[in-house]
Design a protein around this motif. Structure first.
Motif, PDB file in Angstrom:
ATOM      1  N   CYS A   1       0.872  -1.172   0.000  1.00 43.71           N
ATOM      2  CA  CYS A   1       0.000   0.000   0.000  1.00 43.71           C
ATOM      3  C   CYS A   1       0.909   1.222   0.000  1.00 43.71           C
ATOM      4  CB  CYS A   1      -0.889  -0.014   1.246  1.00 43.71           C
ATOM      5  SG  CYS A   1      -1.740   1.541   1.584  1.00 43.71           S
TER       6      CYS A   1
ATOM      7  N   GLY B   1       0.339   3.940   1.184  1.00 40.95           N
ATOM      8  CA  GLY B   1       0.167   4.698   2.420  1.00 40.95           C
ATOM      9  C   GLY B   1       0.866   4.069   3.603  1.00 40.95           C
ATOM     10  N   CYS B   2       0.576   2.770   3.860  1.00 39.34           N
ATOM     11  CA  CYS B   2       1.088   2.124   5.079  1.00 39.34           C
ATOM     12  C   CYS B   2       2.073   0.984   4.823  1.00 39.34           C
ATOM     13  CB  CYS B   2      -0.079   1.592   5.910  1.00 39.34           C
ATOM     14  SG  CYS B   2      -0.970   0.221   5.126  1.00 39.34           S
TER      15      CYS B   2
ATOM     16  N   ARG C   1      -3.828   2.090  -2.709  1.00 39.64           N
ATOM     17  CA  ARG C   1      -3.828   2.201  -1.255  1.00 39.64           C
ATOM     18  C   ARG C   1      -4.878   1.243  -0.712  1.00 39.64           C
ATOM     19  NH1 ARG C   1      -2.673   6.871  -3.514  1.00 39.64           N
ATOM     20  NH2 ARG C   1      -1.301   8.370  -2.515  1.00 39.64           N
ATOM     21  N   CYS C   2      -4.672   0.769   0.485  1.00 38.77           N
ATOM     22  CA  CYS C   2      -5.701  -0.058   1.107  1.00 38.77           C
ATOM     23  C   CYS C   2      -6.854   0.856   1.531  1.00 38.77           C
ATOM     24  CB  CYS C   2      -5.131  -0.838   2.291  1.00 38.77           C
ATOM     25  SG  CYS C   2      -4.607   0.172   3.700  1.00 38.77           S
TER      26      CYS C   2
ATOM     27  N   ARG D   1      -8.250   1.133   4.297  1.00 36.25           N
ATOM     28  CA  ARG D   1      -7.986   1.744   5.603  1.00 36.25           C
ATOM     29  C   ARG D   1      -7.246   3.073   5.441  1.00 36.25           C
ATOM     30  NH1 ARG D   1      -7.544   1.223  10.908  1.00 36.25           N
ATOM     31  NH2 ARG D   1      -5.648   1.863  11.984  1.00 36.25           N
ATOM     32  N   CYS D   2      -6.222   3.115   4.603  1.00 43.02           N
ATOM     33  CA  CYS D   2      -5.457   4.352   4.403  1.00 43.02           C
ATOM     34  C   CYS D   2      -6.315   5.433   3.743  1.00 43.02           C
ATOM     35  CB  CYS D   2      -4.209   4.083   3.571  1.00 43.02           C
ATOM     36  SG  CYS D   2      -2.875   3.337   4.530  1.00 43.02           S
TER      37      CYS D   2
ATOM     38  N   GLY E   1      -7.350   8.911   5.558  1.00 41.43           N
ATOM     39  CA  GLY E   1      -7.037  10.156   4.862  1.00 41.43           C
ATOM     40  C   GLY E   1      -8.251  11.065   4.713  1.00 41.43           C
TER      41      GLY E   1
ATOM     42  N   PRO F   1     -12.494   3.366   9.186  1.00 46.50           N
ATOM     43  CA  PRO F   1     -12.037   2.390   8.189  1.00 46.50           C
ATOM     44  C   PRO F   1     -13.012   1.243   7.931  1.00 46.50           C
ATOM     45  CG  PRO F   1     -10.213   3.006   9.586  1.00 46.50           C
ATOM     46  CD  PRO F   1     -11.464   3.607  10.195  1.00 46.50           C
TER      47      PRO F   1
END
Length: 105
Positions: A26, A28-29, A51-52, A54-55, A59, A64
């Motif tokens: 991802c 993001g994470c 991105r997943c 969750r990210c 954001g 999530p």
């Protein structure tokens, strides 16, 4: 609503994207993406930098879990995304992280 040829082609493209990007981090994470994450990322406009959910949710300041369920629901409103999601579930199993309901085994 019946899936037309363009939906079939789109589902095939989504599945190719899922196969190609599965396991990629991802952006993001860094979590390894599953096929559901990839399909959700494409739906949300993040094909080039997946991105997943969750990210993306964090954001946007969203919860999530609720966001992932909304993304899954949106995917199921389009035949091509629904077909790709269901095929990915057959291949990988359900993905609670991407909004799939937990299943009893």
């Amino acid at each position: 609503m019946h899936a037309g040829r363009s939906d079939e082609v789109r589902a095939e493209t989504l599945l190719r994207d899922a196969d190609r990007l599965r396991g990629a981090p991802c952006t993001g994470c860094g979590t390894a993406l599953c096929g559901h994450d990839v399909i959700a990322a494409v739906l949300l406009g993040f094909r080039d930098a997946p991105r997943c959910a969750r990210c993306v949710a964090l954001g946007l300041g969203s919860d999530p879990e609720a966001f992932a369920a909304e993304v899954r629901s949106a995917a199921f409103r389009r035949d091509c995304y629904r077909e790709a999601w269901e095929t990915t579930t057959e291949r990988e199993g359900a993905c609670p992280r991407a909004g799939d309901p937990a299943r009893d085994v």
